[in-house]
Design a protein around this motif. Structure first.
Motif: not given
Length: 189
Positions: A31, A33-35, A65, A67, A96, A112, A129
């Motif tokens: 994904l 910018d995921w955390w 994230y 998106d 998101n 994010a 992350t």
């Protein structure tokens, strides 16, 4: 235990097979910018500070994230189902952050990380992350001091607006964190 620093928090997470497994599972989704954030990180810190030998059960594991290409709620549900298939028994919550400003009636988020800076409490505005370059990464836009010291206070974003401050206060009542972590200090705002 003395005050934890960022590097101590990262060490605690690296030593926790369950937490690293969660992070690796989310990483497989690729994904943007995921955390994994909020209570996932905060509860680890508070459990450690309170000397708990067993992990406190989480109502959910928050994955965020960013998106702009697909802001549908349906996609979030698909991702939760995928994560459940990869790592069952986890109460996944995937959001998101591109669309969350509509839900929360706030200005749009730029990323994010920007969304985390606008979480209700400083002690909850924490995310982890995995980065190819740096490995495990902790993001704490308001620092780790409040989480480490067991201080709950609103983030500046919530403190600056009376309606958001009401939301913060209602969350405190609903969450009732002192029931489980009795040494917390709760600030009204």
């Amino acid at each position: 235990m003395s005050a934890l620093k960022e590097e101590d928090i990262l060490r605690l997470v690296r030593e926790d097979d369950w937490m690293t497994g969660i992070l690796r599972t989310v990483q497989t989704l690729n994904l943007p910018d995921w955390w994994v954030c909020a209570g996932f990180v905060r509860a680890k810190i508070w459990d450690t500070r309170h000397g708990y030998g067993e992990r406190t059960a989480l109502p959910d594991v928050d994955v965020i994230y960013f998106d702009p290409g697909d802001d549908s709620e349906g996609r979030e549900k698909e991702l939760e189902d995928l994560l459940t298939g990869l790592h069952s028994g986890v109460p996944w919550s995937v959001k998101n952050q591109v669309r969350m400003h509509h839900i929360n009636h706030n200005p749009p988020h730029a990323s994010a990380r920007d969304a985390m800076s606008k979480f209700p409490e400083t002690a909850t505005a924490l995310g982890l992350t995995l980065s190819d370059e740096n490995g495990l990464v902790l993001y704490a836009p308001w620092g780790v001091e409040d989480a480490v010291n067991g201080v709950i206070r609103p983030t500046p974003f919530f403190r600056e607006d009376p309606d958001r401050l009401r939301i913060y206060r209602n969350r405190l009542l609903k969450k009732n964190w002192k029931r489980h972590w009795e040494r917390l200090t709760i600030l009204d705002g």
